[in-house]
Design a protein around this motif. Structure first.
Motif, PDB file in Angstrom:
ATOM      1  N   GLY A   1      -2.163   1.744   5.800  1.00 55.50           N
ATOM      2  CA  GLY A   1      -2.277   0.797   4.695  1.00 55.50           C
ATOM      3  C   GLY A   1      -2.556  -0.609   5.180  1.00 55.50           C
ATOM      4  N   SER A   2      -1.815  -1.042   6.204  1.00 54.12           N
ATOM      5  CA  SER A   2      -2.032  -2.375   6.769  1.00 54.12           C
ATOM      6  C   SER A   2      -3.402  -2.506   7.403  1.00 54.12           C
ATOM      7  CB  SER A   2      -0.954  -2.679   7.816  1.00 54.12           C
ATOM      8  OG  SER A   2       0.308  -2.832   7.233  1.00 54.12           O
ATOM      9  N   ILE A   3      -3.804  -1.499   8.158  1.00 53.66           N
ATOM     10  CA  ILE A   3      -5.091  -1.556   8.854  1.00 53.66           C
ATOM     11  C   ILE A   3      -6.238  -1.503   7.863  1.00 53.66           C
ATOM     12  CG2 ILE A   3      -6.556  -0.353  10.519  1.00 53.66           C
ATOM     13  CD1 ILE A   3      -3.893   0.483  11.910  1.00 53.66           C
ATOM     14  N   SER A   4      -6.070  -0.745   6.789  1.00 57.30           N
ATOM     15  CA  SER A   4      -7.095  -0.745   5.740  1.00 57.30           C
ATOM     16  C   SER A   4      -7.233  -2.125   5.119  1.00 57.30           C
ATOM     17  CB  SER A   4      -6.731   0.279   4.656  1.00 57.30           C
ATOM     18  OG  SER A   4      -6.700   1.583   5.187  1.00 57.30           O
ATOM     19  N   ALA A   5      -6.112  -2.827   4.967  1.00 54.39           N
ATOM     20  CA  ALA A   5      -6.153  -4.198   4.447  1.00 54.39           C
ATOM     21  C   ALA A   5      -6.903  -5.118   5.404  1.00 54.39           C
ATOM     22  CB  ALA A   5      -4.737  -4.715   4.206  1.00 54.39           C
ATOM     23  N   VAL A   6      -6.696  -4.920   6.694  1.00 55.14           N
ATOM     24  CA  VAL A   6      -7.433  -5.701   7.691  1.00 55.14           C
ATOM     25  C   VAL A   6      -8.935  -5.448   7.554  1.00 55.14           C
ATOM     26  CG1 VAL A   6      -7.856  -5.995  10.159  1.00 55.14           C
ATOM     27  CG2 VAL A   6      -5.515  -5.799   9.317  1.00 55.14           C
ATOM     28  N   LEU A   7      -9.318  -4.193   7.319  1.00 58.37           N
ATOM     29  CA  LEU A   7     -10.739  -3.872   7.139  1.00 58.37           C
ATOM     30  C   LEU A   7     -11.303  -4.554   5.897  1.00 58.37           C
ATOM     31  CD1 LEU A   7     -10.853  -0.047   7.969  1.00 58.37           C
ATOM     32  CD2 LEU A   7     -11.043  -1.996   9.515  1.00 58.37           C
TER      33      LEU A   7
ATOM     34  N   PHE B   1     -14.913   2.837   2.737  1.00 58.19           N
ATOM     35  CA  PHE B   1     -14.155   2.725   1.489  1.00 58.19           C
ATOM     36  C   PHE B   1     -14.580   3.806   0.497  1.00 58.19           C
ATOM     37  CE2 PHE B   1     -13.677   1.137  -2.853  1.00 58.19           C
ATOM     38  CZ  PHE B   1     -12.320   0.843  -2.872  1.00 58.19           C
ATOM     39  N   VAL B   2     -15.875   4.045   0.393  1.00 60.15           N
ATOM     40  CA  VAL B   2     -16.364   5.067  -0.539  1.00 60.15           C
ATOM     41  C   VAL B   2     -15.828   6.436  -0.147  1.00 60.15           C
ATOM     42  CG1 VAL B   2     -18.417   6.274  -1.355  1.00 60.15           C
ATOM     43  CG2 VAL B   2     -18.407   3.773  -1.217  1.00 60.15           C
ATOM     44  N   LEU B   3     -15.794   6.729   1.146  1.00 61.55           N
ATOM     45  CA  LEU B   3     -15.246   8.006   1.606  1.00 61.55           C
ATOM     46  C   LEU B   3     -13.779   8.155   1.204  1.00 61.55           C
ATOM     47  CD1 LEU B   3     -16.737   8.457   5.198  1.00 61.55           C
ATOM     48  CD2 LEU B   3     -17.428   9.608   3.085  1.00 61.55           C
ATOM     49  N   GLN B   4     -13.008   7.066   1.367  1.00 65.57           N
ATOM     50  CA  GLN B   4     -11.593   7.126   1.000  1.00 65.57           C
ATOM     51  C   GLN B   4     -11.438   7.332  -0.508  1.00 65.57           C
ATOM     52  OE1 GLN B   4      -9.531   7.134   3.768  1.00 65.57           O
ATOM     53  NE2 GLN B   4     -11.549   6.975   4.701  1.00 65.57           N
ATOM     54  N   TRP B   5     -12.261   6.651  -1.286  1.00 65.44           N
ATOM     55  CA  TRP B   5     -12.183   6.773  -2.741  1.00 65.44           C
ATOM     56  C   TRP B   5     -12.534   8.185  -3.188  1.00 65.44           C
ATOM     57  CZ3 TRP B   5     -10.166   4.572  -6.784  1.00 65.44           C
ATOM     58  CH2 TRP B   5     -10.633   4.911  -8.065  1.00 65.44           C
ATOM     59  N   LEU B   6     -13.570   8.760  -2.602  1.00 63.64           N
ATOM     60  CA  LEU B   6     -13.947  10.130  -2.943  1.00 63.64           C
ATOM     61  C   LEU B   6     -12.850  11.108  -2.540  1.00 63.64           C
ATOM     62  CD1 LEU B   6     -17.721  10.146  -1.925  1.00 63.64           C
ATOM     63  CD2 LEU B   6     -16.754  10.048  -4.240  1.00 63.64           C
TER      64      LEU B   6
ATOM     65  N   ALA C   1      -2.728  10.179   3.198  1.00 62.33           N
ATOM     66  CA  ALA C   1      -2.459   9.147   2.194  1.00 62.33           C
ATOM     67  C   ALA C   1      -3.708   8.314   1.928  1.00 62.33           C
ATOM     68  CB  ALA C   1      -1.301   8.259   2.653  1.00 62.33           C
ATOM     69  N   TYR C   2      -4.739   8.949   1.404  1.00 60.19           N
ATOM     70  CA  TYR C   2      -5.985   8.242   1.133  1.00 60.19           C
ATOM     71  C   TYR C   2      -5.774   7.123   0.116  1.00 60.19           C
ATOM     72  CZ  TYR C   2      -8.346  12.089   3.531  1.00 60.19           C
ATOM     73  OH  TYR C   2      -8.767  13.002   4.462  1.00 60.19           O
ATOM     74  N   LEU C   3      -4.880   7.333  -0.834  1.00 55.39           N
ATOM     75  CA  LEU C   3      -4.650   6.305  -1.841  1.00 55.39           C
ATOM     76  C   LEU C   3      -4.130   5.024  -1.210  1.00 55.39           C
ATOM     77  CD1 LEU C   3      -4.583   5.413  -4.787  1.00 55.39           C
ATOM     78  CD2 LEU C   3      -2.283   6.400  -4.958  1.00 55.39           C
ATOM     79  N   SER C   4      -3.267   5.132  -0.217  1.00 57.15           N
ATOM     80  CA  SER C   4      -2.774   3.926   0.447  1.00 57.15           C
ATOM     81  C   SER C   4      -3.902   3.232   1.199  1.00 57.15           C
ATOM     82  CB  SER C   4      -1.611   4.256   1.400  1.00 57.15           C
ATOM     83  OG  SER C   4      -2.060   4.971   2.535  1.00 57.15           O
ATOM     84  N   HIS C   5      -4.882   4.001   1.687  1.00 58.49           N
ATOM     85  CA  HIS C   5      -6.041   3.395   2.345  1.00 58.49           C
ATOM     86  C   HIS C   5      -6.845   2.569   1.339  1.00 58.49           C
ATOM     87  CE1 HIS C   5      -6.124   7.017   5.384  1.00 58.49           C
ATOM     88  NE2 HIS C   5      -4.967   6.365   5.368  1.00 58.49           N
ATOM     89  N   VAL C   6      -7.090   3.153   0.179  1.00 54.97           N
ATOM     90  CA  VAL C   6      -7.871   2.470  -0.853  1.00 54.97           C
ATOM     91  C   VAL C   6      -7.140   1.217  -1.342  1.00 54.97           C
ATOM     92  CG1 VAL C   6      -8.777   2.674  -3.203  1.00 54.97           C
ATOM     93  CG2 VAL C   6      -9.077   4.552  -1.582  1.00 54.97           C
ATOM     94  N   VAL C   7      -5.844   1.361  -1.613  1.00 55.43           N
ATOM     95  CA  VAL C   7      -5.064   0.217  -2.087  1.00 55.43           C
ATOM     96  C   VAL C   7      -5.015  -0.872  -1.025  1.00 55.43           C
ATOM     97  CG1 VAL C   7      -2.752  -0.568  -2.768  1.00 55.43           C
ATOM     98  CG2 VAL C   7      -3.671   1.572  -3.688  1.00 55.43           C
ATOM     99  N   GLY C   8      -4.773  -0.494   0.234  1.00 55.49           N
ATOM    100  CA  GLY C   8      -4.732  -1.482   1.307  1.00 55.49           C
ATOM    101  C   GLY C   8      -6.050  -2.219   1.456  1.00 55.49           C
TER     102      GLY C   8
ATOM    103  N   ALA D   1       0.827  -1.201   0.000  1.00 56.28           N
ATOM    104  CA  ALA D   1       0.000   0.000   0.000  1.00 56.28           C
ATOM    105  C   ALA D   1       0.866   1.257   0.000  1.00 56.28           C
ATOM    106  CB  ALA D   1      -0.942  -0.001   1.202  1.00 56.28           C
ATOM    107  N   LEU D   2       1.931   1.255   0.784  1.00 54.54           N
ATOM    108  CA  LEU D   2       2.837   2.402   0.819  1.00 54.54           C
ATOM    109  C   LEU D   2       3.605   2.533  -0.494  1.00 54.54           C
ATOM    110  CD1 LEU D   2       4.230   2.158   4.464  1.00 54.54           C
ATOM    111  CD2 LEU D   2       2.613   3.832   3.553  1.00 54.54           C
ATOM    112  N   MET D   3       3.984   1.401  -1.073  1.00 54.19           N
ATOM    113  CA  MET D   3       4.681   1.435  -2.357  1.00 54.19           C
ATOM    114  C   MET D   3       3.768   2.005  -3.443  1.00 54.19           C
ATOM    115  SD  MET D   3       7.865   0.316  -2.215  1.00 54.19           S
ATOM    116  CE  MET D   3       8.313  -0.448  -3.767  1.00 54.19           C
ATOM    117  N   ALA D   4       2.498   1.635  -3.412  1.00 54.88           N
ATOM    118  CA  ALA D   4       1.556   2.142  -4.411  1.00 54.88           C
ATOM    119  C   ALA D   4       1.403   3.649  -4.284  1.00 54.88           C
ATOM    120  CB  ALA D   4       0.207   1.450  -4.243  1.00 54.88           C
TER     121      ALA D   4
END
Length: 250
Positions: free
Chosen positions: A152-158, A194-199, A212-219, A132-135
């Motif tokens: 990024g990791s916690i978003s992946a857990v979600l 997820f929708v909030l992060q994408w927006l 780093a919203y993008l890392s949230h979405v990717v994670g 996620a951080l690399m992305a």
């Protein structure tokens, strides 16, 4: 927070699965490690830095540069730079940043760890956070702004939680409803998040990195896809899963 009434076991694929002895050891260890790292950092205010405000700010900047991800340096290929997406997972910029991330890890990590197993959950957490951080760094390759945090990791857990426990219920506090606690199925809360992060990613435009919203979405996407690929041949939790409780949206 896991419902104490369900500690004896959970229904998974129609079978009663015993909770791992010792509880979610990896989740608790990750939380403890992040808190400890922050406590001894110059960001916490617990470590005395001599020389006044300028010295404090210089110490904090040096700390971020050493342990955080700097996108413009990441692609130079140095060993230190390639390790920073790992070290950055344990570095946070403020007490609020730390506590927000740890709250969500505490609420959602335990059940994900139980489903994946300790070794599997550890691998999943570290690799998804690294990617996620690399992305994010790839999308902002020219940026000199340092990126830190376990988001990024916690978003992946979600994301994994959404696939594995679609019928679990969570309690959330919504600021626009005067912090009234409301109880919803986890899939509604997590899809809304997820929708909030994408927006937020769309609204960020090309102005460079901030949050780093993008890392949230990717994670989140990585977590969901990993759980789908790993567990789609086995039953997800069909019965209502043990209740979890969250305090607010990340």
């Amino acid at each position: 927070m896991i419902d104490p009434r369900a500690v004896a076991g959970r229904v998974t694929g129609g079978l009663l699965r015993t909770v791992t002895p010792g509880g979610p050891l990896v989740t608790h260890s990750l939380i403890a490690a992040c808190v400890l790292v922050f406590a001894i950092s110059p960001l916490s205010g617990l470590r005395r830095v001599h020389g006044g405000t300028d010295a404090v700010l210089a110490s904090q900047a040096g700390y971020f540069e050493r342990w955080g991800v700097i996108p413009s340096e990441l692609w130079e290929g140095s060993g230190h730079a390639l390790l920073t997406p790992l070290t950055a997972l344990f570095v946070h910029g403020s007490w609020l940043h730390l506590l927000g991330n740890m709250l969500f890890l505490y609420v959602f990590g335990a059940m994900a760890e139980e489903r994946m197993g300790r070794a599997g959950f550890t691998f999943f957490y570290v690799i998804s956070g690294y990617l996620a951080l690399m992305a994010y760094a790839a999308a902002h390759a020219a940026s000199d702004q340092t990126l830190v945090g376990a988001s990024g990791s916690i978003s992946a857990v979600l994301g994994a939680f959404l696939y594995l426990f679609p019928r679990a219920r969570v309690t959330s506090l919504f600021p626009f409803l005067f912090f009234l606690p409301l109880r919803f199925p986890a899939w509604i809360v997590l899809v809304f998040w997820f929708v909030l992060q994408w927006l937020a990613v769309q609204g960020a435009g090309n102005g460079g990195p901030g949050v780093a919203y993008l890392s949230h979405v990717v994670g989140f996407a990585l977590g969901f896809l990993y759980a789908w690929g790993r567990y789609r041949r086995t039953d997800r939790v069909k019965a209502p899963a043990a209740a979890t409780e969250g305090e607010r949206q990340p």
